[in-house]
Design a protein around this motif. Structure first.
Motif, PDB file in Angstrom:
ATOM      1  N   THR A 332       0.821  -1.214   0.000  1.00  0.00           N
ATOM      2  CA  THR A 332       0.000   0.000   0.000  1.00  0.00           C
ATOM      3  C   THR A 332       0.855   1.265   0.000  1.00  0.00           C
ATOM      4  O   THR A 332       0.324   2.368  -0.177  1.00  0.00           O
ATOM      5  CB  THR A 332      -0.940   0.028   1.216  1.00  0.00           C
ATOM      6  N   GLN A 350      -4.402  -0.476  -3.189  1.00  0.00           N
ATOM      7  CA  GLN A 350      -4.927  -0.317  -1.847  1.00  0.00           C
ATOM      8  C   GLN A 350      -5.134  -1.679  -1.190  1.00  0.00           C
ATOM      9  O   GLN A 350      -5.273  -2.709  -1.854  1.00  0.00           O
ATOM     10  CB  GLN A 350      -6.252   0.443  -1.906  1.00  0.00           C
ATOM     11  N   ARG A 351      -5.166  -1.648   0.114  1.00  0.00           N
ATOM     12  CA  ARG A 351      -5.376  -2.872   0.886  1.00  0.00           C
ATOM     13  C   ARG A 351      -6.732  -3.476   0.513  1.00  0.00           C
ATOM     14  O   ARG A 351      -7.761  -2.833   0.636  1.00  0.00           O
ATOM     15  CB  ARG A 351      -5.320  -2.553   2.376  1.00  0.00           C
ATOM     16  N   GLU A 352      -6.720  -4.740   0.080  1.00  0.00           N
ATOM     17  CA  GLU A 352      -7.938  -5.376  -0.409  1.00  0.00           C
ATOM     18  C   GLU A 352      -8.002  -6.826   0.058  1.00  0.00           C
ATOM     19  O   GLU A 352      -6.981  -7.516   0.115  1.00  0.00           O
ATOM     20  CB  GLU A 352      -7.999  -5.322  -1.937  1.00  0.00           C
ATOM     21  N   SER A 354      -8.419  -9.698  -1.178  1.00  0.00           N
ATOM     22  CA  SER A 354      -8.376 -10.545  -2.373  1.00  0.00           C
ATOM     23  C   SER A 354      -7.115 -11.391  -2.317  1.00  0.00           C
ATOM     24  O   SER A 354      -6.130 -11.021  -1.669  1.00  0.00           O
ATOM     25  CB  SER A 354      -8.397  -9.699  -3.642  1.00  0.00           C
ATOM     26  N   ASN A 395      -5.980  -0.792  -8.064  1.00  0.00           N
ATOM     27  CA  ASN A 395      -7.353  -1.012  -7.600  1.00  0.00           C
ATOM     28  C   ASN A 395      -7.932   0.232  -6.930  1.00  0.00           C
ATOM     29  O   ASN A 395      -8.862   0.139  -6.132  1.00  0.00           O
ATOM     30  CB  ASN A 395      -7.412  -2.213  -6.644  1.00  0.00           C
ATOM     31  N   TRP A 396      -7.354   1.403  -7.245  1.00  0.00           N
ATOM     32  CA  TRP A 396      -7.782   2.627  -6.584  1.00  0.00           C
ATOM     33  C   TRP A 396      -9.253   2.944  -6.812  1.00  0.00           C
ATOM     34  O   TRP A 396      -9.897   3.576  -5.988  1.00  0.00           O
ATOM     35  CB  TRP A 396      -6.911   3.802  -7.019  1.00  0.00           C
ATOM     36  N   LYS A 398     -11.683   0.957  -6.575  1.00  0.00           N
ATOM     37  CA  LYS A 398     -12.489   0.287  -5.556  1.00  0.00           C
ATOM     38  C   LYS A 398     -12.520   1.066  -4.246  1.00  0.00           C
ATOM     39  O   LYS A 398     -13.367   0.805  -3.384  1.00  0.00           O
ATOM     40  CB  LYS A 398     -11.954  -1.130  -5.307  1.00  0.00           C
ATOM     41  N   ALA A 399     -11.605   2.015  -4.100  1.00  0.00           N
ATOM     42  CA  ALA A 399     -11.574   2.866  -2.914  1.00  0.00           C
ATOM     43  C   ALA A 399     -12.304   4.181  -3.147  1.00  0.00           C
ATOM     44  O   ALA A 399     -12.259   5.082  -2.298  1.00  0.00           O
ATOM     45  CB  ALA A 399     -10.132   3.131  -2.505  1.00  0.00           C
ATOM     46  N   SER A 479     -17.386  -8.846  -0.916  1.00  0.00           N
ATOM     47  CA  SER A 479     -16.746  -7.536  -1.023  1.00  0.00           C
ATOM     48  C   SER A 479     -17.474  -6.583  -1.959  1.00  0.00           C
ATOM     49  O   SER A 479     -17.192  -5.380  -1.962  1.00  0.00           O
ATOM     50  CB  SER A 479     -15.289  -7.695  -1.486  1.00  0.00           C
ATOM     51  N   LEU A 483     -13.314  -2.830  -1.584  1.00  0.00           N
ATOM     52  CA  LEU A 483     -12.095  -3.484  -1.117  1.00  0.00           C
ATOM     53  C   LEU A 483     -12.380  -4.588  -0.106  1.00  0.00           C
ATOM     54  O   LEU A 483     -11.470  -5.327   0.267  1.00  0.00           O
ATOM     55  CB  LEU A 483     -11.153  -2.445  -0.497  1.00  0.00           C
TER      56      LEU A 483
END
Length: 647
Positions: A332, A350-352, A354, A395-396, A398-399, A479, A483
């Motif tokens: 991250t 980002q922390r996810e 997955s 994956n930004w 998703k945030a 989810s 995330l």
């Protein structure tokens, strides 16, 4: 008689979980504080005790500190940038020391004894409830399972917990004597497993339940391990002192043969088990609890009660499955930019919750030797790709970050799902620019001309930035488009035993001299697993389908005559990061030979200069110390209870 505080060990498990039925994922459970002989004389008591035995696996497997004790300090793992003493102590590279206080095998010691006592209660009193031997044999399996773990880890351990050998005890006692290694094997491990094989069903009573095949694997492993113990090729001392002889009069070759025969019987009579078609299928989270998995510590995202822990936040303690956090570096910290001047930086990965990502703790990491040596063939062999996260993708979105694209390496644009950072399979022909001047990766990663992703080569892997462990990463189906719950422990089952290991056990026994059956030589057996490793259906690095069969090439490359070191290398490729390695190196007495040095870059941002570290692995370390918490409660002469070298 030596004295030790077994008060917490003699009573049946606190917060043990009882059987009321089963669902599609795990056993249904209700809490109970203690067990009594009267309770084990009832049908409800037997079922409750058995469910507690499955539940106790969560307190060992997936428990991150025990996981660390099985891997850190081997040729698979060293400590990472954020490691504390729990991890540095286990590395034996001059940054810590293993003692009865620091060794995290206390996790096993604490969890195994209450379960052994419960198993003895079921075995001793269960027949009075009219329970079938098939059910009693589930308890026999788990008693043997725990004793096998204990004797491998600590040497000889007590068979008498206060009421006689292998008897249920309800009276707190402070006296104990350690039995010898041969006594533990021949009085507890072997007899219980032999009875279990005879009486357990071919098909599991409940989903994930033990069967003949599971018991055969553990008996074969126990025979193999005891055969090595009898051989003692490097003259390593045991404790308590005992001749390296078998009370039943058999030599090591007899046990190697038994290990081979029992393992092959398991292969030939698989019941409901089978190898998965590809290595990816074994480990992809959407295929958990597949036919290759013989035993697992179960969890679920459907209920905190049945999961055994919070679904939203984990504290890093049992029964949470948090092992995957420890080899997850802080990805991250990576940054991409919203403009070409790179003056405004955004966390692009980002922390996810997955499988490729998860919660970062940066406590453990692979060595450079693993990437360049163990997994040297990354083209034909799918296991490197099916073990590590080597590409970190944006994956930004998703945030809730609205930018459709960001500027990354070489000021080239990337979109969600594109590679932000890639760990290269090989050293590139061009030099990587690690100066990080204009290109602000924030983690010291480098650039190559024309690439939008930052890169790190195998020789640039450091204690701070390294490929993550994909195979045990978290997985949630709740989810949505976000995330998820990345701060929760994994709700996946933690795999303990696999059908594939029967092939390795038989192959190792064959290398040690067991007479083989037609088509079941050591090379034949290993090549079954290697052939599967050559079959691809998905490429994690490319994030795309890859239908490819390299089995002919990979099996042709297998040496005509394989040795123990080759089997150990194959075991590492197959089971990397799953907690097998310390036991493998101790069993074969190859720990010092294979793990006495390793290479890794430093812990700081931008460290990409490999350093070689040496370990001091002394003979007494082939046994772990008895936990200090036990010794502190002893009265009288306690020094002789501890394994030599740790006083």
């Amino acid at each position: 008689m030596k004295r030790i505080n077994f008060k917490t060990l003699m009573l049946a498990s606190v917060t043990t979980l009882l059987l009321t039925g089963c669902n599609d994922e795990i056993l249904d459970e209700t809490p109970r504080a203690t067990y009594t002989p009267e309770y084990f004389k009832t049908e409800a008591g037997i079922y409750g005790g058995l469910t507690g035995m499955y539940a106790h696996l969560r307190y060992i497997y997936g428990q991150g500190y025990y996981y660390n004790s099985c891997l850190t300090g081997t040729d698979e793992v060293t400590y990472a940038q954020s490691a504390d003493g729990n991890f540095k102590d286990m590395d034996m590279s001059g940054v810590g020391q293993i003692t009865g206080t620091t060794s995290r095998t206390d996790v096993l010691w604490g969890a195994a004894w209450t379960n052994i006592n419960s198993a003895s209660g079921i075995i001793q009193y269960g027949s009075e409830a009219g329970i079938s031997e098939a059910l009693l044999s589930e308890a026999r399996f788990f008693r043997a399972f725990d004793y096998f773990l204990l004797v491998q880890t600590f040497g000889g351990v007590p068979l008498d917990m206060g009421s006689g050998e292998l008897k249920f005890n309800i009276t707190p006692t402070r006296t104990s004597v350690r039995n010898t290694v041969p006594e533990v094997y021949t009085k507890a491990v072997f007899p219980d497993l032999l009875t279990a094989i005879e009486n357990l069903p071919d098909a599991a009573r409940v989903k994930g339940g033990v069967t003949k095949t599971v018991a055969r694997l553990y008996l074969a492993k126990a025979y193999l391990t005891f055969a090595w113990w009898l051989d003692n090729p490097n003259g390593i001392a045991t404790y308590p002192d005992a001749p390296r002889t078998d009370p039943d009069g058999h030599n090591s070759q007899w046990y190697y043969q038994q290990a081979y025969d029992v393992a092959v019987a398991g292969i030939n009579n698989p019941g409901a088990y089978a190898l998965q078609p590809t290595y990816y299928d074994v480990n992809v989270a959407s295929n958990d609890r597949n036919s290759e998995i013989l035993l697992y510590a179960d969890h679920t995202q459907g209920s905190e009660f049945y999961n055994g822990g919070s679904l939203t936040y984990g504290n890093g303690g049992a029964p949470d499955n948090f092992a995957s956090w420890l080899m997850t570096w802080n990805y991250t910290e990576m940054r991409s930019a919203s403009n070409t001047s790179q003056s405004t930086l955004i966390s692009s990965v980002q922390r996810e919750a997955s499988q490729p990502l998860g919660r970062p703790w940066t406590r453990m990491c692979p060595t450079i030797n693993v990437v360049t040596g163990t997994f040297a063939d990354k083209t034909n062999d799918s296991r490197y790709d099916g073990t590590f996260t080597t590409v970190y993708r944006g994956n930004w979105n998703k945030a809730g970050v609205a930018n459709a694209t960001l500027y990354n390496a070489n000021n080239l644009t990337v979109a969600p799902g594109d590679a932000i950072l890639t760990f290269l399979d090989e050293e590139p022909s061009q030099s990587i620019d690690y100066s990080n001047g204009t290109y602000k990766s924030n983690i010291g990663a480098g650039v190559l001309p024309g690439r939008a992703d930052y890169v790190v080569s195998p020789q640039g892997i450091s204690r701070r930035v390294y490929p993550g462990l994909w195979k045990i990463g978290p997985y949630r189906t709740d989810s949505g488009t976000g995330l998820g719950q990345p701060n929760a422990a994994s709700t996946r089952p933690f795999n303990i035993a696999k059908f594939s290991e029967l092939y390795f056990v038989a192959a190792e026994a064959a290398v040690k001299g067991a007479v083989t059956q037609g088509g079941r030589s050591a090379r034949d057996l290993v090549n079954v697993i290697r052939a599967r490793a050559g079959k691809w259906r998905w490429d994690n690095g490319a994030n795309a389908a890859r239908v490819e069969d390299n089995s002919a090439a990979i099996t042709a490359a297998t040496p005509a005559t394989i040795d123990v070191n080759y089997i150990l290398a194959e075991r590492s490729r197959e089971y990397y990061g799953e907690g097998y390695r310390w036991f493998d190196l101790v069993r074969t007495q190859k720990w010092n030979e294979l793990a006495s040095s390793y290479s890794i870059c430093g812990p700081n941002v931008g460290d990409h200069t490999p350093q070689t570290f040496t370990r001091t692995i002394e003979p007494h370390m082939y046994l772990r110390p008895i936990p200090q918490g036990q010794l502190d409660a002893m009265t009288g002469d306690v020094l002789s209870y501890q394994n030599p070298g740790y006083n």
